[in-house]
Design a protein around this motif. Structure first.
Motif, short mmCIF file in Angstrom:
data_model
loop_
_atom_site.label_atom_id
_atom_site.label_comp_id
_atom_site.label_asym_id
_atom_site.label_seq_id
_atom_site.Cartn_x
_atom_site.Cartn_y
_atom_site.Cartn_z
N LEU A 122 0.69 3.81 1.67
CA LEU A 122 -0.26 3.16 2.55
C LEU A 122 -1.31 4.14 3.05
CD1 LEU A 122 -1.29 0.76 4.10
CD2 LEU A 122 0.38 1.22 5.90
N GLY A 123 -0.87 5.33 3.48
CA GLY A 123 -1.82 6.32 3.96
C GLY A 123 -2.80 6.75 2.88
N GLY A 124 -2.27 7.06 1.69
CA GLY A 124 -3.14 7.44 0.59
C GLY A 124 -4.05 6.30 0.16
N GLY A 125 -3.52 5.06 0.21
CA GLY A 125 -4.33 3.91 -0.14
C GLY A 125 -5.49 3.69 0.82
N LEU A 126 -5.23 3.85 2.11
CA LEU A 126 -6.30 3.73 3.10
C LEU A 126 -7.40 4.75 2.84
CD1 LEU A 126 -4.19 3.26 6.38
CD2 LEU A 126 -5.75 1.57 5.38
N TYR A 127 -6.98 5.97 2.55
CA TYR A 127 -7.91 7.06 2.30
C TYR A 127 -8.74 6.79 1.04
CZ TYR A 127 -9.25 11.96 1.46
OH TYR A 127 -9.93 13.11 1.23
N LEU A 128 -8.06 6.43 -0.07
CA LEU A 128 -8.76 6.17 -1.33
C LEU A 128 -9.67 4.96 -1.21
CD1 LEU A 128 -9.18 6.92 -4.31
CD2 LEU A 128 -7.21 5.48 -4.86
N ASP B 155 -10.81 -2.21 -2.98
CA ASP B 155 -9.95 -2.96 -2.07
C ASP B 155 -8.64 -2.22 -1.86
OD1 ASP B 155 -7.60 -4.52 -3.70
OD2 ASP B 155 -9.40 -4.27 -4.94
N LEU B 156 -8.01 -2.49 -0.72
CA LEU B 156 -6.85 -1.72 -0.29
C LEU B 156 -5.67 -1.89 -1.24
CD1 LEU B 156 -6.02 0.18 1.93
CD2 LEU B 156 -5.29 -1.78 3.29
N THR B 157 -5.47 -3.09 -1.76
CA THR B 157 -4.35 -3.32 -2.68
C THR B 157 -4.48 -2.47 -3.94
OG1 THR B 157 -4.00 -5.58 -1.88
CG2 THR B 157 -3.16 -5.04 -4.07
N THR B 158 -5.68 -2.46 -4.53
CA THR B 158 -5.91 -1.65 -5.72
C THR B 158 -5.71 -0.18 -5.43
OG1 THR B 158 -7.52 -3.26 -6.55
CG2 THR B 158 -7.61 -1.04 -7.49
N ALA B 159 -6.17 0.26 -4.27
CA ALA B 159 -6.03 1.68 -3.90
C ALA B 159 -4.57 2.07 -3.78
CB ALA B 159 -6.76 1.94 -2.58
N ARG B 160 -3.76 1.20 -3.16
CA ARG B 160 -2.34 1.51 -3.01
C ARG B 160 -1.64 1.58 -4.36
NH1 ARG B 160 -1.30 -2.81 1.95
NH2 ARG B 160 -2.44 -1.64 3.54
N ILE B 161 -1.98 0.67 -5.26
CA ILE B 161 -1.38 0.68 -6.60
C ILE B 161 -1.76 1.96 -7.34
CG2 ILE B 161 -1.40 -0.47 -8.84
CD1 ILE B 161 -1.73 -3.13 -7.33
N GLY C 293 8.60 1.27 -6.99
CA GLY C 293 8.20 -0.13 -6.94
C GLY C 293 8.55 -0.78 -5.62
N LEU C 294 9.74 -0.50 -5.10
CA LEU C 294 10.14 -1.03 -3.79
C LEU C 294 9.22 -0.52 -2.68
CD1 LEU C 294 14.04 -0.79 -3.88
CD2 LEU C 294 12.68 -2.88 -3.73
N ALA C 295 8.91 0.78 -2.73
CA ALA C 295 8.04 1.35 -1.71
C ALA C 295 6.63 0.76 -1.80
CB ALA C 295 7.98 2.87 -1.88
N LEU C 296 6.15 0.55 -3.01
CA LEU C 296 4.83 -0.05 -3.19
C LEU C 296 4.81 -1.47 -2.64
CD1 LEU C 296 1.96 -0.11 -4.29
CD2 LEU C 296 2.91 -0.73 -6.54
N LEU C 297 5.85 -2.24 -2.93
CA LEU C 297 5.94 -3.60 -2.40
C LEU C 297 5.93 -3.58 -0.88
CD1 LEU C 297 6.39 -6.66 -2.86
CD2 LEU C 297 8.86 -6.18 -2.88
N PHE C 298 6.68 -2.66 -0.31
CA PHE C 298 6.73 -2.51 1.14
C PHE C 298 5.34 -2.20 1.70
CE2 PHE C 298 7.85 0.35 4.84
CZ PHE C 298 8.27 -0.67 5.67
N ALA C 299 4.61 -1.29 1.01
CA ALA C 299 3.27 -0.91 1.47
C ALA C 299 2.28 -2.06 1.31
CB ALA C 299 2.78 0.31 0.69
N LEU C 300 2.44 -2.87 0.26
CA LEU C 300 1.50 -3.97 0.02
C LEU C 300 1.61 -5.08 1.06
CD1 LEU C 300 1.70 -4.33 -3.88
CD2 LEU C 300 -0.19 -3.41 -2.54
N ILE C 301 2.83 -5.27 1.60
CA ILE C 301 3.01 -6.38 2.54
C ILE C 301 2.99 -5.91 3.99
CG2 ILE C 301 4.34 -7.70 0.85
CD1 ILE C 301 6.88 -6.90 2.31
#
Length: 497
Positions: free
Chosen positions: A139-145, A152-158, A369-377
């Motif tokens: 989530l932190g890296g996604g916000l930054y990217l 968009d935030l979802t793409t960044a987190r992925i 994958g679990l952590a990514l799902l957690f970050a996405l929601i």
């Protein structure tokens, strides 16, 4: 236009890290011990590099800079707490390298007679915490990217999850330590250059306090946040280092006690020096733009809006290196726990040696994958993780200290310690006046857990299992992961005591 340059630079950097990780680890993946611990032969310079990179993570980049933006010199407390933690780790726990543990749950159970119950509880707690940490990093890296690359935030987190996930899966622990070491160099150069230019932009140290509450310019911002909350912040970071499994892995994977201790001492000194840099960057950003809606965007704002493009690119790499290096370490630590302890909990035996590498890769994919799902929601994951980690780590810290230095400690005391720490932490979190007083629950959780652990150990029978027998149990079970013979656990190894 610059956003496309930022995104392209990030992708190119990730591809380079993946290729480099594959190259350095291509001869080091024949066994589970190689894949998860680098063959227990990591030299000093790699231990320093990977430890530094792991310490300068999401909290020390976005978190500490944002805290400095809002609270001035208090932003240095992150680094001070972390350096104290790693120096204590060198002094107290480097010698456990000789015992050849594979996971922190092995270590904590050893202290209380190789208790299966303690190991199971700690393993589950650690694995949940690792997923939580990974979610925070993503989530932190996604916000930054997302901010810097204008996606968009979802793409960044992925993209962030894929960035560190691929080289972890391909190369295992050796890929992590080598890429971490490269990232540590990038981190230090990037952050130091950023701090120097930020100081120049605001006219030197005298310009850092412009438009800030005068209390933020006091020693460590104590006049702003208070003495007890300042101590609590440094304490929770130190406890985190002392109780986070990814740092224990640096001990287990080092090539000697001397190597581990020396590398931790050097890391602690470097990190103490580094601690002032996030505060400088945060305060300089406040002087340049005091109106940011979210203080966590102080770092990317300075990189994208104030600094030259070339330096912004360097800092993009530095900031995301901080996130990915910490995330990759937590991912490997989580998978070690999953295969060594959680797998046994549900199957009754360890995986056969020839299956460990493939299972490790599958487990990495599942864990990330679990952590990514957690970050996405989740939108408030960082606040949630702060509370959860304080709740989980305080008890494991006390278990480690009492077990390491007090022979009378037993499995009943360990269970009581874990329960008391979590209960105290949750109580503080849910009482606003207590939270305001302490800042975070780390200090009361540690104190209550320490008292309860000692009292319960004293009023219950001492363990009848010697240290030698406890270590023998753990070693025999672990050795099955290095062979193709995998009998079920013996009744003795399954007992709580």
């Amino acid at each position: 236009m610059n956003s496309h340059v930022f995104l392209g630079s990030f992708i190119a950097y990730v591809v380079a890290m993946i290729a480099f990780g594959w190259w350095v680890s291509r001869h080091s993946r024949s066994s589970g011990d190689d894949f998860l611990l680098g063959g227990r032969s990591i030299p000093i310079f790699l231990t320093i590099g990977t430890t530094v990179a792991t310490m300068v993570g999401t909290g020390s980049s976005m978190g500490a800079v944002g805290f400095g933006y809002a609270n001035g010199w208090a932003g240095a407390l992150y680094g001070i707490g972390g350096s104290i933690g790693v120096l204590l780790l060198a002094a107290w726990f480097a010698p456990v390298r000789e015992l050849r543990f594979m996971t922190m749950s092995e270590e904590l159970s050893y202290y209380v007679g190789a208790s299966r119950l303690v190991r199971n509880i700690v393993a589950v707690l650690i694995y949940i915490a690792c997923i939580g940490w990974l979610g925070a990093h993503i989530l932190g890296g996604g916000l930054y990217l997302s901010w810097m690359a204008d996606i968009d935030l979802t793409t960044a987190r992925i993209l962030v999850a894929l960035g560190f996930g691929i080289y972890c899966v391909i190369g295992g622990y050796m890929a992590v330590v080598w890429t971490d070491t490269i990232q540590a160099v990038v981190l230090f150069i990037g952050f130091i250059v950023m701090a120097i230019i930020a100081l120049f932009e605001v006219g030197g140290f005298s310009g850092l306090g412009a438009d800030m509450d005068v209390a933020t310019t006091s020693f460590l911002g104590i006049d702003k946040i208070g003495v007890i909350p300042a101590l609590s912040l440094a304490a929770v970071i130190a406890v985190g280092v002392l109780a986070t499994p990814s740092y224990r892995q640096r001990i287990y994977s080092g090539n000697s006690v001397h190597s581990v201790r020396k590398s931790f001492v050097i890391t602690g000194i470097l990190y103490m020096i580094f601690s002032i840099i996030p505060a400088i960057i945060g305060m300089a950003t406040h002087a340049l733009n005091p109106g940011l809606d979210n203080s966590n965007f102080a770092f990317p704002f300075l990189a994208t809006e104030i600094l030259p493009l070339w330096l912004g690119l360097l800092l993009l790499v530095a900031g995301l290196s901080a996130t990915m290096s910490s995330a990759s370490s937590d991912a490997i630590a989580g998978v070690s726990i999953l295969l060594r302890d959680v797998y046994v909990l549900f199957t009754g035996h360890t995986p056969a040696g020839h299956k460990v590498v493939i299972l490790s890769r599958l487990a990495l994919v599942a864990t990330i994958g679990l952590a990514l799902l957690f970050a996405l929601i989740s939108d408030n994951v960082i606040d949630y993780i702060t509370s959860m980690i304080a709740t989980v780590m305080a008890g494991m810290f006390v278990c480690g200290v009492l077990g390491r230095f007090w022979p009378r400690y037993n499995w009943q005391g360990a269970i009581a310690t874990l329960i008391a720490a979590s209960a105290t932490s949750l109580a503080v979190i849910n009482v606003d006046s207590w939270t305001a007083f302490w800042g975070n629950p780390s200090i009361p959780a540690v104190l209550v857990a320490l008292i309860v652990g000692v009292v319960v150990s004293l009023v219950t029978p001492a363990s009848k299992v010697s240290s030698e027998h406890a270590l023998q149990r753990i070693n025999e079970e672990r050795q099955r992961m290095e062979s193709d013979i995998n009998p079920a656990l013996t009744p003795q190894a399954d007992s709580a005591t």
